[in-house]
Design an enzyme around this catalytic site. Structure first.
Site, PDB file in Angstrom:
ATOM      1  N   ALA A 299       1.427   2.822   3.530  1.00  0.00           N
ATOM      2  CA  ALA A 299       2.265   2.009   4.412  1.00  0.00           C
ATOM      3  C   ALA A 299       3.702   1.947   3.898  1.00  0.00           C
ATOM      4  O   ALA A 299       4.658   1.997   4.676  1.00  0.00           O
ATOM      5  CB  ALA A 299       1.683   0.604   4.539  1.00  0.00           C
TER       6      ALA A 299
ATOM      7  N   ALA B  38      16.253   0.834  -3.741  1.00  0.00           N
ATOM      8  CA  ALA B  38      15.024   0.049  -3.576  1.00  0.00           C
ATOM      9  C   ALA B  38      14.786  -0.906  -4.731  1.00  0.00           C
ATOM     10  O   ALA B  38      14.105  -1.921  -4.560  1.00  0.00           O
ATOM     11  CB  ALA B  38      13.830   0.984  -3.413  1.00  0.00           C
TER      12      ALA B  38
ATOM     13  N   GLY C 220       9.204   4.086  -6.192  1.00  0.00           N
ATOM     14  CA  GLY C 220       8.613   5.418  -6.179  1.00  0.00           C
ATOM     15  C   GLY C 220       8.219   5.852  -4.777  1.00  0.00           C
ATOM     16  O   GLY C 220       8.355   7.033  -4.422  1.00  0.00           O
ATOM     17  N   ASP C 221       7.734   4.917  -3.975  1.00  0.00           N
ATOM     18  CA  ASP C 221       7.357   5.246  -2.591  1.00  0.00           C
ATOM     19  C   ASP C 221       8.589   5.595  -1.758  1.00  0.00           C
ATOM     20  O   ASP C 221       8.539   6.494  -0.913  1.00  0.00           O
ATOM     21  CB  ASP C 221       6.601   4.073  -1.963  1.00  0.00           C
TER      22      ASP C 221
ATOM     23  N   GLY D  48       0.853  -1.180   0.000  1.00  0.00           N
ATOM     24  CA  GLY D  48       0.000   0.000   0.000  1.00  0.00           C
ATOM     25  C   GLY D  48       0.889   1.229   0.000  1.00  0.00           C
ATOM     26  O   GLY D  48       1.879   1.293   0.745  1.00  0.00           O
ATOM     27  N   LYS D  49       0.567   2.212  -0.834  1.00  0.00           N
ATOM     28  CA  LYS D  49       1.461   3.363  -0.963  1.00  0.00           C
ATOM     29  C   LYS D  49       1.647   4.091   0.364  1.00  0.00           C
ATOM     30  O   LYS D  49       2.748   4.563   0.664  1.00  0.00           O
ATOM     31  CB  LYS D  49       0.950   4.314  -2.047  1.00  0.00           C
TER      32      LYS D  49
END
Length: 281
Positions: free
Chosen positions: A41, A257, A226-227, A38-39
């Site tokens: 979290a 990442a 991206g997160d 989830g973006k």
């Protein structure tokens, strides 16, 4: 610094190692794994790994997936006191296919994320939001918050003009930038544009104030990169780095990442990012 993240909480169910299927096609040979995701979290977890005191605001179901989705955040020491439990809707799930070169396809089942409420009080230096929860909730939370506001405009979806105009930092990739088009020029704050392997740019109005490229790495899985970039850029700017240094820091964190599988398992520590940047010098 303290960072609050208002956003989605999912369990990621990942099939990796097989080619991405075309429409109507079945592929085989994938390996199955489950990771918290989830973006919201993901960005909270990444901020924690980068050294920020982090609180997550969101909603999960009353089911076994909720414990799995929050496990890493809990073990890392996140403040989860504002995570609500829905008695009806299930915990959100993301179905992710990752091909051998690291590219992915993602289908999200929102579940309890669709019922996230606006927090009554948020005490933090920065508030990060995304668009995997209701847009009206994001807009109201950003308008009410008194600190540094960050909106990752992902996934691309229509948003109120006031949201674009009021955020201190908007973050988009190339696809999202094309979707929002000229409306991004109405931003009063900073706009960060990520360019994949080509790095990222930071804009203020019509002026590009910073540009950075990522270190060369071996890409394993781009899920969650991206997160990590969102969290790292926020940590850098709130931590009083210059715009150029913050963007360079975020590109390095995002690159790291991609070298590990999974959205949250791939999030690097502050020490890892600093070491990569030192080696690059």
């Amino acid at each position: 610094m303290k960072i609050a993240v208002l956003g989605s909480i999912n369990l990621d169910i990942v099939a990796s190692g097989a080619p991405l299927p075309r429409a109507g096609e079945t592929v085989s040979g994938a390996a199955l794994a489950q990771h918290p995701g989830g973006k919201g979290a993901n960005q909270a977890y990444a901020a924690l790994r980068l050294g920020a005191d982090t609180a997550l605001f969101g909603r999960v179901g009353s089911d076994a997936f909720a414990e799995q989705a929050l496990d890493r955040l809990r073990r890392e020491g996140a403040d989860l006191g504002q995570v609500q439990v829905d008695a009806v809707l299930p915990t959100g799930v993301a179905l992710i296919a990752v091909c051998p070169d690291g590219e992915n396809q993602i289908t999200v089942c929102s579940g309890a994320n669709a019922a996230v409420a606006v927090p009554q009080t948020v005490e933090a230096d920065a508030l990060i939001c995304q668009l995997e929860i209701p847009r009206a909730v994001v807009a109201e939370a950003i308008a009410a918050f008194g600190g540094f506001t960050v909106v990752n405009l992902a996934p691309a979806t229509p948003v109120p003009d006031a949201l674009i105009e009021s955020a201190d930092l908007l973050i988009v990739n190339e696809t999202e930038a094309a979707f929002y088009g000229e409306s991004l020029h109405r931003a009063q704050g900073l706009v960060a544009l990520t360019l994949g392997a080509r790095g990222a740019e930071l804009w203020q109005g019509s002026q590009r104030i910073a540009q950075a490229s990522p270190p060369a790495v071996t890409v394993v899985d781009t899920t969650g990169a991206g997160d990590v970039f969102v969290a790292a850029l926020t940590v850098g700017l709130v931590g009083r780095m210059t715009p150029q240094d913050a963007l360079t820091f975020a590109c390095a964190a995002g690159a790291l990442a991609t070298t590990r599988p999974g959205a949250q398992p791939s999030a690097p520590t502050r020490a890892e990012v600093d070491a990569l940047l030192e080696d690059r010098r």
